[in-house]
Enzyme design. Sequence first.
Site, PDB file in Angstrom:
ATOM      1  N   ARG A  40      50.577  61.920  45.219  1.00 47.76           N
ATOM      2  CA  ARG A  40      51.412  62.141  46.392  1.00 47.76           C
ATOM      3  C   ARG A  40      50.852  61.526  47.749  1.00 47.76           C
ATOM      4  O   ARG A  40      51.747  61.213  48.739  1.00 47.76           O
ATOM      5  CB  ARG A  40      51.776  63.783  46.736  1.00 47.76           C
ATOM      6  CG  ARG A  40      52.637  64.334  45.734  1.00 47.76           C
ATOM      7  CD  ARG A  40      52.449  65.652  45.351  1.00 47.76           C
ATOM      8  NE  ARG A  40      53.271  66.608  46.397  1.00 47.76           N
ATOM      9  CZ  ARG A  40      52.972  67.727  46.592  1.00 47.76           C
ATOM     10  NH1 ARG A  40      52.163  68.286  45.690  1.00 47.76           N
ATOM     11  NH2 ARG A  40      53.213  68.496  47.744  1.00 47.76           N
ATOM     12  N   ARG A  55      61.628  59.819  53.654  1.00 45.97           N
ATOM     13  CA  ARG A  55      60.549  59.593  53.289  1.00 45.97           C
ATOM     14  C   ARG A  55      60.129  57.972  52.970  1.00 45.97           C
ATOM     15  O   ARG A  55      59.032  57.669  52.747  1.00 45.97           O
ATOM     16  CB  ARG A  55      60.116  60.131  51.989  1.00 45.97           C
ATOM     17  CG  ARG A  55      59.837  61.720  51.986  1.00 45.97           C
ATOM     18  CD  ARG A  55      59.741  62.266  50.715  1.00 45.97           C
ATOM     19  NE  ARG A  55      58.495  63.181  50.466  1.00 45.97           N
ATOM     20  CZ  ARG A  55      58.522  64.449  50.538  1.00 45.97           C
ATOM     21  NH1 ARG A  55      59.735  65.021  50.817  1.00 45.97           N
ATOM     22  NH2 ARG A  55      57.506  65.212  50.515  1.00 45.97           N
ATOM     23  N   LYS A 114      54.873  71.834  56.698  1.00 42.25           N
ATOM     24  CA  LYS A 114      56.401  71.476  57.050  1.00 42.25           C
ATOM     25  C   LYS A 114      57.052  72.698  56.649  1.00 42.25           C
ATOM     26  O   LYS A 114      57.764  73.132  57.426  1.00 42.25           O
ATOM     27  CB  LYS A 114      56.709  70.356  56.058  1.00 42.25           C
ATOM     28  CG  LYS A 114      56.040  69.023  56.791  1.00 42.25           C
ATOM     29  CD  LYS A 114      56.574  67.927  55.759  1.00 42.25           C
ATOM     30  CE  LYS A 114      56.446  67.706  54.303  1.00 42.25           C
ATOM     31  NZ  LYS A 114      55.165  67.742  54.074  1.00 42.25           N
ATOM     32  N   ARG A 170      52.806  75.468  42.132  1.00 45.18           N
ATOM     33  CA  ARG A 170      53.731  74.328  41.649  1.00 45.18           C
ATOM     34  C   ARG A 170      52.841  73.604  40.787  1.00 45.18           C
ATOM     35  O   ARG A 170      51.827  72.911  40.789  1.00 45.18           O
ATOM     36  CB  ARG A 170      54.101  73.817  42.885  1.00 45.18           C
ATOM     37  CG  ARG A 170      55.204  74.306  43.713  1.00 45.18           C
ATOM     38  CD  ARG A 170      55.707  73.998  45.080  1.00 45.18           C
ATOM     39  NE  ARG A 170      55.495  72.416  45.356  1.00 45.18           N
ATOM     40  CZ  ARG A 170      55.792  71.598  46.483  1.00 45.18           C
ATOM     41  NH1 ARG A 170      56.057  72.647  47.535  1.00 45.18           N
ATOM     42  NH2 ARG A 170      55.733  70.482  46.432  1.00 45.18           N
ATOM     43  N   ARG A 222      47.629  77.111  47.457  1.00 47.69           N
ATOM     44  CA  ARG A 222      48.995  77.431  47.637  1.00 47.69           C
ATOM     45  C   ARG A 222      49.739  78.399  46.436  1.00 47.69           C
ATOM     46  O   ARG A 222      49.491  77.775  45.333  1.00 47.69           O
ATOM     47  CB  ARG A 222      49.984  76.414  48.063  1.00 47.69           C
ATOM     48  CG  ARG A 222      51.387  76.699  48.096  1.00 47.69           C
ATOM     49  CD  ARG A 222      52.385  75.441  48.771  1.00 47.69           C
ATOM     50  NE  ARG A 222      52.101  74.268  48.143  1.00 47.69           N
ATOM     51  CZ  ARG A 222      52.878  73.164  48.603  1.00 47.69           C
ATOM     52  NH1 ARG A 222      53.630  73.379  49.649  1.00 47.69           N
ATOM     53  NH2 ARG A 222      52.840  72.158  48.110  1.00 47.69           N
TER      54      ARG A 222
HETATM   55  P1  AP5 Z   1      53.507  74.281  53.188  1.00 50.17           P
HETATM   56  O1  AP5 Z   1      54.072  74.699  54.422  1.00 50.17           O
HETATM   57  O2  AP5 Z   1      53.886  74.715  51.871  1.00 50.17           O
HETATM   58  O3  AP5 Z   1      53.393  72.566  53.251  1.00 50.17           O
HETATM   59  P2  AP5 Z   1      54.499  71.495  53.119  1.00 50.17           P
HETATM   60  O4  AP5 Z   1      54.014  70.350  54.144  1.00 50.17           O
HETATM   61  O5  AP5 Z   1      55.898  72.178  53.354  1.00 50.17           O
HETATM   62  O6  AP5 Z   1      53.980  70.938  51.818  1.00 50.17           O
HETATM   63  P3  AP5 Z   1      54.922  70.556  50.446  1.00 50.17           P
HETATM   64  O7  AP5 Z   1      54.127  70.342  49.298  1.00 50.17           O
HETATM   65  O8  AP5 Z   1      56.068  71.445  50.119  1.00 50.17           O
HETATM   66  O9  AP5 Z   1      55.312  69.122  51.314  1.00 50.17           O
HETATM   67  P4  AP5 Z   1      55.577  67.923  50.175  1.00 50.17           P
HETATM   68  O10 AP5 Z   1      56.266  66.884  51.342  1.00 50.17           O
HETATM   69  O11 AP5 Z   1      54.484  67.126  49.375  1.00 50.17           O
HETATM   70  O12 AP5 Z   1      56.754  68.509  49.050  1.00 50.17           O
HETATM   71  P5  AP5 Z   1      58.256  68.496  49.000  1.00 50.17           P
HETATM   72  O13 AP5 Z   1      58.607  70.132  48.662  1.00 50.17           O
HETATM   73  O14 AP5 Z   1      58.957  68.195  50.480  1.00 50.17           O
HETATM   74  O15 AP5 Z   1      51.928  74.607  53.374  1.00 50.17           O
HETATM   75  C1  AP5 Z   1      51.013  74.412  52.395  1.00 50.17           C
HETATM   76  C2  AP5 Z   1      49.948  75.455  52.063  1.00 50.17           C
HETATM   77  O16 AP5 Z   1      49.158  75.520  53.469  1.00 50.17           O
HETATM   78  C3  AP5 Z   1      50.570  76.975  52.113  1.00 50.17           C
HETATM   79  O17 AP5 Z   1      50.101  77.672  51.093  1.00 50.17           O
HETATM   80  C4  AP5 Z   1      50.641  77.684  53.563  1.00 50.17           C
HETATM   81  O18 AP5 Z   1      50.713  78.969  53.366  1.00 50.17           O
HETATM   82  C5  AP5 Z   1      49.372  76.906  54.010  1.00 50.17           C
HETATM   83  N1  AP5 Z   1      49.672  76.600  55.461  1.00 50.17           N
HETATM   84  C6  AP5 Z   1      50.596  76.055  56.182  1.00 50.17           C
HETATM   85  N2  AP5 Z   1      50.274  75.946  57.511  1.00 50.17           N
HETATM   86  C7  AP5 Z   1      49.231  76.377  57.633  1.00 50.17           C
HETATM   87  C8  AP5 Z   1      48.332  76.595  58.913  1.00 50.17           C
HETATM   88  N3  AP5 Z   1      48.616  76.158  59.979  1.00 50.17           N
HETATM   89  N4  AP5 Z   1      47.131  77.167  58.620  1.00 50.17           N
HETATM   90  C9  AP5 Z   1      46.629  77.443  57.453  1.00 50.17           C
HETATM   91  N5  AP5 Z   1      47.247  77.366  56.356  1.00 50.17           N
HETATM   92  C10 AP5 Z   1      48.532  76.978  56.511  1.00 50.17           C
HETATM   93  O19 AP5 Z   1      58.677  67.668  47.952  1.00 50.17           O
HETATM   94  C11 AP5 Z   1      58.227  67.774  46.615  1.00 50.17           C
HETATM   95  C12 AP5 Z   1      58.393  66.564  45.747  1.00 50.17           C
HETATM   96  O20 AP5 Z   1      60.052  66.220  45.694  1.00 50.17           O
HETATM   97  C13 AP5 Z   1      57.903  65.373  46.218  1.00 50.17           C
HETATM   98  O21 AP5 Z   1      56.595  65.023  45.922  1.00 50.17           O
HETATM   99  C14 AP5 Z   1      59.164  64.181  45.778  1.00 50.17           C
HETATM  100  O22 AP5 Z   1      58.687  64.183  44.428  1.00 50.17           O
HETATM  101  C15 AP5 Z   1      60.342  65.058  45.666  1.00 50.17           C
HETATM  102  N6  AP5 Z   1      61.075  64.763  46.858  1.00 50.17           N
HETATM  103  C16 AP5 Z   1      61.453  65.502  48.095  1.00 50.17           C
HETATM  104  N7  AP5 Z   1      61.851  65.102  49.086  1.00 50.17           N
HETATM  105  C17 AP5 Z   1      62.212  63.535  48.729  1.00 50.17           C
HETATM  106  C18 AP5 Z   1      62.583  62.458  49.317  1.00 50.17           C
HETATM  107  N8  AP5 Z   1      63.276  62.765  50.611  1.00 50.17           N
HETATM  108  N9  AP5 Z   1      62.644  61.219  48.557  1.00 50.17           N
HETATM  109  C19 AP5 Z   1      62.162  61.341  47.192  1.00 50.17           C
HETATM  110  N10 AP5 Z   1      61.679  62.190  46.627  1.00 50.17           N
HETATM  111  C20 AP5 Z   1      61.729  63.555  47.338  1.00 50.17           C
END
Ligand code: AP5
Length: 216
Positions: free
Chosen positions: A172, A89, A14, A161, A128
């Site tokens: 998660r 979410r 994402k 992270r 990552r």
């Molecule tokens: P990356 O692009 O970093 O993936 P992502 O989907 O953004 O992963 P996140 O872990 O950031 O998502 P998340 O939803 O769990 O966490 P968030 O930060 O929103 O890609 C991942 C890896 O793959 C990278 O190394 C990249 O280089 C590689 N890659 C990407 N695309 C690729 C491809 N096509 N091919 C090969 N490699 C690739 O949230 C974190 C925490 O915050 C949550 O767990 C929660 O505790 C809290 N939080 C956030 N939002 C909320 C909410 N709305 N409500 C409640 N709690 C929340």
Amino acid sequence: MINLLIMGKPGAGKGTQAKKILRHYHLAHISTGDIYREEMRKESPIGLIAKQYVSRGELVPDDMTNDIVEEVLHTHKYPNGFMLDGYPRTRAQAEALDCNLARLGLKLTAVINVDINDEVLMHRMAGRRVCPNCQATYHVANHPPQVPGICDVCGHELIQREDDKETSVLNRLRIYNKMTKPLIDYYREKGLLLVVDGDLPVNTVFKEICKGIEEK
Ligand code: AP5
């Protein structure tokens, strides 16, 4: 004006796609994950509360998250539109977003669901590395920095992270399946859903997303 929402499992890509889409369409980025990481880094009151949930891979309570997004949406201007990343979410967050957008007279253009299988996800999370200074994201095998462990953009040391450790990732994923996955149907019923195969290379996924947005 293009208002997008990007969703998918943890590690689906994402954040990676969001950054490319923002640059392409000149949109503002609203990532609740980035907001919480910044608050935790500052050790603010919000950050201290969020840390208890984020480190265990749990969702931060809806009320707090909805208040943050409401404030961001109501206080900033988005001349070209915005991209919500990682929000909503839960069903309660989706309904709160509907209310906020209606009050602002705004509509979503599309909801992008980046779909990947669980094996790919575990590999991505384990490899990552992120820059705590400028939030650039790397992968030790798929997208390594030029100098191992150092950010190409700002030269800061990269970190893993806290919530990318295996037990947290599994939690998660469990929470995603229970709380967030049902939103796929929620947005499909509204005719907004755009599904892309996140197992494909980054640029292929990006092209698929752009094609879908233009069609919408
Ligand atoms: P990356 O692009 O970093 O993936 P992502 O989907 O953004 O992963 P996140 O872990 O950031 O998502 P998340 O939803 O769990 O966490 P968030 O930060 O929103 O890609 C991942 C890896 O793959 C990278 O190394 C990249 O280089 C590689 N890659 C990407 N695309 C690729 C491809 N096509 N091919 C090969 N490699 C690739 O949230 C974190 C925490 O915050 C949550 O767990 C929660 O505790 C809290 N939080 C956030 N939002 C909320 C909410 N709305 N409500 C409640 N709690 C929340």
